[in-house]
Design an enzyme around this catalytic site. Sequence first.
Site, mmCIF file in Angstrom:
data_model
loop_
_atom_site.group_PDB
_atom_site.id
_atom_site.type_symbol
_atom_site.label_atom_id
_atom_site.label_comp_id
_atom_site.label_asym_id
_atom_site.label_seq_id
_atom_site.Cartn_x
_atom_site.Cartn_y
_atom_site.Cartn_z
ATOM 1 N N GLU A 142 -9.720 6.672 35.461
ATOM 2 C CA GLU A 142 -9.289 6.381 34.096
ATOM 3 C C GLU A 142 -7.761 6.356 34.037
ATOM 4 O O GLU A 142 -7.084 7.076 34.769
ATOM 5 C CB GLU A 142 -9.795 7.455 33.133
ATOM 6 N N ASP A 194 -12.303 -2.913 29.506
ATOM 7 C CA ASP A 194 -11.153 -2.372 30.237
ATOM 8 C C ASP A 194 -11.186 -2.730 31.730
ATOM 9 O O ASP A 194 -12.249 -2.979 32.272
ATOM 10 C CB ASP A 194 -11.083 -0.841 30.049
#
Length: 212
Positions: A142, A194
Amino acid sequence: MPGGRRGPGRRALLFGGVAAGLGAVGYAARDELERLWWRLPGVDQPREEGEVDYPGARWVAASPENWRRADRPYDYTVDRVVIHVVQGSFNDALAAFRNPEHGAAAHYVVRRDGRIAQTVRELDVAFHAGNRPYNERSVGIEHEGFVDRPSSFTEAMYRSSAQLTARICERYGFPADREHIVNHSDVPGTDHTDPGRHWDWDHYLRLVRAAA
């Protein structure tokens, strides 16, 4: 030890004796024997609380509800890195991963300034990709920020993440290319977008390859 867990000493004796008997069969056979050993019932790879897989990372444990214990790469082959963006801050990600009701966690979180937290051991299957086979075969990273804000992706973040990804590629022996380092949005079945169009893949891969 009847009914007990086989310890490292027991493993060393058994593995060493059988490997010696293989003689000229060579390293490939010994590697396969090593893999088979870790798949035996009741045999787990050594673990220490708070241990990290990447030097310099800070351990911030995710809730056990957000990952599954495993013994990778012996039970599952690891051949992917999945790149995520939080849609929030570094602390937002850590808080979500610690929340047992969140239902997801990545192995690592990278901050704007390049600091890295590890929340799940690479040995284990983190629930990050939205696809079970991809979870089992990948390491999830992340990144702090937002997909629609180019300013989210700093040079410090790119460089720190690239060094982490390079080590993962080296550890598991897969190429540093777009087949093996993928967007979260590339994962089959996911509805995520994303890291988005502002993530500079050309620059990132150059950094990964330079780090390797």
